[in-house]
Design a protein around this motif. Structure first.
Motif, PDB file in Angstrom:
ATOM      1  N   ASP A 165       0.937  -1.207   0.078  1.00  0.00           N
ATOM      2  CA  ASP A 165       0.007  -0.065   0.106  1.00  0.00           C
ATOM      3  C   ASP A 165       1.071   1.326  -0.063  1.00  0.00           C
ATOM      4  O   ASP A 165       0.362   2.385   0.012  1.00  0.00           O
ATOM      5  N   ALA A 166       2.218   1.041  -0.083  1.00  0.00           N
ATOM      6  CA  ALA A 166       3.098   2.368   0.180  1.00  0.00           C
ATOM      7  C   ALA A 166       3.462   2.849  -1.261  1.00  0.00           C
ATOM      8  O   ALA A 166       4.053   2.432  -2.157  1.00  0.00           O
ATOM      9  N   LEU A 167       2.349   3.883  -1.804  1.00  0.00           N
ATOM     10  CA  LEU A 167       2.168   4.419  -3.041  1.00  0.00           C
ATOM     11  C   LEU A 167       3.583   5.375  -2.979  1.00  0.00           C
ATOM     12  O   LEU A 167       4.300   5.446  -4.270  1.00  0.00           O
ATOM     13  N   TYR A 168       4.033   6.085  -2.122  1.00  0.00           N
ATOM     14  CA  TYR A 168       5.044   7.018  -2.179  1.00  0.00           C
ATOM     15  C   TYR A 168       5.741   6.711  -0.837  1.00  0.00           C
ATOM     16  O   TYR A 168       5.288   6.608   0.262  1.00  0.00           O
ATOM     17  N   SER A 169       7.257   7.036  -1.113  1.00  0.00           N
ATOM     18  CA  SER A 169       8.020   6.716   0.207  1.00  0.00           C
ATOM     19  C   SER A 169       9.134   7.618  -0.137  1.00  0.00           C
ATOM     20  O   SER A 169       9.901   7.703  -1.092  1.00  0.00           O
ATOM     21  N   GLU A 170       9.756   8.450   0.973  1.00  0.00           N
ATOM     22  CA  GLU A 170      10.801   9.248   0.905  1.00  0.00           C
ATOM     23  C   GLU A 170      11.445   9.356   2.273  1.00  0.00           C
ATOM     24  O   GLU A 170      10.727   9.806   3.308  1.00  0.00           O
ATOM     25  N   LYS A 171      12.832   9.105   2.632  1.00  0.00           N
ATOM     26  CA  LYS A 171      13.413   9.610   3.757  1.00  0.00           C
ATOM     27  C   LYS A 171      14.053  10.875   3.680  1.00  0.00           C
ATOM     28  O   LYS A 171      14.603  11.432   2.954  1.00  0.00           O
ATOM     29  N   VAL A 172      14.008  11.483   5.065  1.00  0.00           N
ATOM     30  CA  VAL A 172      14.320  12.809   5.253  1.00  0.00           C
ATOM     31  C   VAL A 172      14.983  12.967   6.515  1.00  0.00           C
ATOM     32  O   VAL A 172      14.655  12.280   7.429  1.00  0.00           O
ATOM     33  N   TRP A 173      16.023  13.761   6.337  1.00  0.00           N
ATOM     34  CA  TRP A 173      17.009  14.041   7.716  1.00  0.00           C
ATOM     35  C   TRP A 173      16.665  15.361   8.053  1.00  0.00           C
ATOM     36  O   TRP A 173      16.666  16.428   7.212  1.00  0.00           O
TER      37      TRP A 173
ATOM     38  N   GLU B 175      -4.264   2.772   1.062  1.00  0.00           N
ATOM     39  CA  GLU B 175      -5.476   2.140   1.522  1.00  0.00           C
ATOM     40  C   GLU B 175      -6.044   3.350   2.238  1.00  0.00           C
ATOM     41  O   GLU B 175      -7.333   3.337   2.258  1.00  0.00           O
ATOM     42  N   ALA B 176      -5.539   3.998   3.328  1.00  0.00           N
ATOM     43  CA  ALA B 176      -5.904   4.910   4.063  1.00  0.00           C
ATOM     44  C   ALA B 176      -6.047   6.299   3.370  1.00  0.00           C
ATOM     45  O   ALA B 176      -6.773   7.365   3.820  1.00  0.00           O
ATOM     46  N   SER B 177      -5.472   6.414   2.167  1.00  0.00           N
ATOM     47  CA  SER B 177      -5.410   7.791   1.449  1.00  0.00           C
ATOM     48  C   SER B 177      -4.840   8.895   2.056  1.00  0.00           C
ATOM     49  O   SER B 177      -5.608   9.927   2.078  1.00  0.00           O
ATOM     50  N   ARG B 178      -3.747   8.612   2.822  1.00  0.00           N
ATOM     51  CA  ARG B 178      -3.171   9.677   3.571  1.00  0.00           C
ATOM     52  C   ARG B 178      -1.523   9.591   3.741  1.00  0.00           C
ATOM     53  O   ARG B 178      -1.292   8.514   3.683  1.00  0.00           O
ATOM     54  N   LEU B 179      -0.956  10.531   4.041  1.00  0.00           N
ATOM     55  CA  LEU B 179       0.483  10.788   4.162  1.00  0.00           C
ATOM     56  C   LEU B 179       0.833  10.405   5.773  1.00  0.00           C
ATOM     57  O   LEU B 179       0.412  11.342   6.436  1.00  0.00           O
TER      58      LEU B 179
ATOM     59  N   ASN C 288      11.906  23.767  -0.282  1.00  0.00           N
ATOM     60  CA  ASN C 288      11.345  23.106  -1.428  1.00  0.00           C
ATOM     61  C   ASN C 288      11.084  21.607  -1.352  1.00  0.00           C
ATOM     62  O   ASN C 288      10.067  21.376  -1.757  1.00  0.00           O
ATOM     63  N   ILE C 289      11.958  20.945  -0.475  1.00  0.00           N
ATOM     64  CA  ILE C 289      11.718  19.459  -0.304  1.00  0.00           C
ATOM     65  C   ILE C 289      10.421  19.621   0.754  1.00  0.00           C
ATOM     66  O   ILE C 289       9.493  18.474   0.317  1.00  0.00           O
ATOM     67  N   LYS C 290      10.244  20.215   1.527  1.00  0.00           N
ATOM     68  CA  LYS C 290       9.056  20.126   2.520  1.00  0.00           C
ATOM     69  C   LYS C 290       7.831  20.499   1.623  1.00  0.00           C
ATOM     70  O   LYS C 290       6.927  19.847   1.845  1.00  0.00           O
ATOM     71  N   GLU C 291       7.973  21.526   0.942  1.00  0.00           N
ATOM     72  CA  GLU C 291       6.785  21.773   0.093  1.00  0.00           C
ATOM     73  C   GLU C 291       6.604  20.600  -1.099  1.00  0.00           C
ATOM     74  O   GLU C 291       5.346  20.753  -1.303  1.00  0.00           O
ATOM     75  N   ARG C 292       7.429  19.971  -1.421  1.00  0.00           N
ATOM     76  CA  ARG C 292       7.167  18.995  -2.423  1.00  0.00           C
ATOM     77  C   ARG C 292       6.344  17.882  -1.885  1.00  0.00           C
ATOM     78  O   ARG C 292       5.463  17.277  -2.363  1.00  0.00           O
ATOM     79  N   ILE C 293       6.742  17.509  -0.514  1.00  0.00           N
ATOM     80  CA  ILE C 293       6.149  16.426   0.114  1.00  0.00           C
ATOM     81  C   ILE C 293       4.715  16.722   0.242  1.00  0.00           C
ATOM     82  O   ILE C 293       3.909  16.108   0.116  1.00  0.00           O
ATOM     83  N   PHE C 294       4.574  17.996   0.820  1.00  0.00           N
ATOM     84  CA  PHE C 294       2.929  18.367   1.099  1.00  0.00           C
ATOM     85  C   PHE C 294       2.336  18.554  -0.393  1.00  0.00           C
ATOM     86  O   PHE C 294       1.135  18.114  -0.252  1.00  0.00           O
ATOM     87  N   ASN C 295       2.872  18.862  -1.473  1.00  0.00           N
ATOM     88  CA  ASN C 295       2.066  19.057  -2.349  1.00  0.00           C
ATOM     89  C   ASN C 295       1.660  17.612  -2.850  1.00  0.00           C
ATOM     90  O   ASN C 295       0.738  17.575  -3.814  1.00  0.00           O
ATOM     91  N   TYR C 296       2.572  16.621  -3.065  1.00  0.00           N
ATOM     92  CA  TYR C 296       2.243  15.369  -3.307  1.00  0.00           C
ATOM     93  C   TYR C 296       1.028  14.883  -2.822  1.00  0.00           C
ATOM     94  O   TYR C 296       0.207  14.461  -3.799  1.00  0.00           O
ATOM     95  N   GLU C 297       0.728  15.028  -1.615  1.00  0.00           N
ATOM     96  CA  GLU C 297      -0.412  14.615  -1.027  1.00  0.00           C
ATOM     97  C   GLU C 297      -1.678  15.481  -1.487  1.00  0.00           C
ATOM     98  O   GLU C 297      -2.703  14.833  -1.901  1.00  0.00           O
ATOM     99  N   GLN C 298      -1.539  16.776  -1.722  1.00  0.00           N
ATOM    100  CA  GLN C 298      -2.656  17.620  -2.047  1.00  0.00           C
ATOM    101  C   GLN C 298      -2.994  17.343  -3.447  1.00  0.00           C
ATOM    102  O   GLN C 298      -4.065  17.407  -3.737  1.00  0.00           O
ATOM    103  N   ASP C 299      -1.966  17.258  -4.322  1.00  0.00           N
ATOM    104  CA  ASP C 299      -2.272  16.883  -5.868  1.00  0.00           C
ATOM    105  C   ASP C 299      -2.916  15.786  -5.993  1.00  0.00           C
ATOM    106  O   ASP C 299      -3.375  15.544  -7.123  1.00  0.00           O
ATOM    107  N   LEU C 300      -3.095  14.694  -5.067  1.00  0.00           N
ATOM    108  CA  LEU C 300      -3.743  13.681  -5.496  1.00  0.00           C
ATOM    109  C   LEU C 300      -5.324  13.943  -5.286  1.00  0.00           C
ATOM    110  O   LEU C 300      -6.108  12.904  -5.923  1.00  0.00           O
TER     111      LEU C 300
END
Length: 336
Positions: free
Chosen positions: A105-113, A221-225, A321-333
């Motif tokens: 169910d992991a459609l998108y995954s990204e590790k961040v430090w 499955e949960a449709s959330r990040l 920019n990386i933070k905004e990209r993660i946020f926009n990924y969920e919103q753009d779905l």
């Protein structure tokens, strides 16, 4: 007759002198040819006589260890209820279990430090200096108590592959090298009464930053990040010459630390009572200020941002920019 008596006395004196010389030569010869066992026995006898404890062999001046400089780990509990309400239930708190995330169910995954600067206003609770029945309330002290008492393992890397030994942890948290100072007689400044060996205790205020490793996962499955914190590392500031350097001390696996963090409350300057949350709730609610220093997306060289972008302002903007990209990924779905 007189001459005869003089000769006899003179011969007796000479005989006694020769006998004494022969006896001395014989004793020296016996000492030189003595068996090795006598030397061993003599050595064993001298070893049985031990020097007094705490004395050095260079003059029998006592050496003492200064115990006042190392008082960490001493918890003084209140002998009376220190509050109007009973808060003993805090020690029985347990964190809520995580929701299971399936790999399918992991459609998108990204590790961040991320890096938390504890000198920022929003992160001031991390440096709250207070004592409670469960010990120091400063976050670094809570972290160290978890490692010492709650079987939380400290690792040398952010992949949690190499646990640190107790001796290595002691070297990391030592206040500095040992220093030997002479205590002189007040009546005779030239006379040394004793030597005192001291070492400065480690200052938790030297920890000015924390590093966090986390993973963002979109569950179809949960449709959330979802976000899962994987590790926390204290960063110590070291002064080397005219420059300061930040050095990661160790990494702690965050899921192992959650049970301990659920038993400590976070300082809330606006409400010291029921409005206080636990440290586990603070991390899960993202109640801290941070900036991104590394991401696994679009990073084939596995480098931190500062290695690719030297300018510090542009590096902070790239983290945003990386933070905004993660946020926009969920919103753009979603489409409204």
């Amino acid at each position: 007759m007189k001459n005869h008596m003089i000769k006899v006395c003179f011969s007796l004196v000479l005989g006694l002198m020769f006998m004494n010389a022969d006896a001395q030569r014989a004793s020296r010869k016996r000492a030189a040819n003595a068996p090795a066992t006598q030397g061993v026995q003599q050595t064993e006898q001298t070893q049985d006589v031990k020097p007094p404890s705490g004395y050095n062999p260079y003059g029998n001046i006592p050496i003492e260890r200064d115990s006042t400089s190392n008082t960490n780990g001493v918890v003084k509990k209140s002998l009376r209820p220190d509050g109007a309400v009973d808060k003993s239930f805090i020690n029985e708190r347990t964190p809520l279990p995580y929701e299971n995330l399936r790999w399918d169910d992991a459609l998108y995954s990204e590790k961040v430090w991320r890096e938390l600067d504890l000198r920022e206003k929003m992160n001031q609770p991390f440096r709250f200096e207070a004592e409670d029945d469960n010990g120091s309330q400063m976050f670094f002290d809570i972290l160290m108590n978890a490692i010492k008492k709650d079987s939380v393992v400290a690792f040398s890397d952010d992949r949690f592959t190499t646990p640190l030994a107790e001796a290595e942890m002691g070297n990391l948290t030592s206040g500095g090298p040992l220093d030997t100072n002479a205590v002189r007689d007040p009546n005779d400044p030239n006379k040394i009464v004793k030597w005192v060996v001291s070492q400065e205790s480690f200052d938790p205020k030297a920890i000015t930053k924390l590093r966090i490793k986390e993973e963002w996962v979109f569950d179809r499955e949960a449709s959330r990040l979802f976000v899962r914190i994987l590790g926390i590392a204290p960063v110590k500031t070291i002064q080397r010459g005219n420059s300061t350097q930040n050095e990661v001390m160790f990494w702690v696996y965050y899921p192992d630390l959650r049970k301990t963090l659920a038993k400590y409350e976070v300082y809330n300057p606006k409400n010291l009572g029921y409005g206080r949350m636990t440290w586990e709730e603070l991390f899960e609610s993202r109640m801290f200020s941070s900036y991104i220093t590394k991401s696994t997306l679009d990073n084939p060289g596995n480098k931190v941002i500062r290695q690719m972008i030297k300018d510090p302002i542009l590096a902070l903007l790239e983290g945003d920019n990386i933070k905004e990209r993660i946020f926009n990924y969920e919103q753009d779905l979603w489409s409204y």
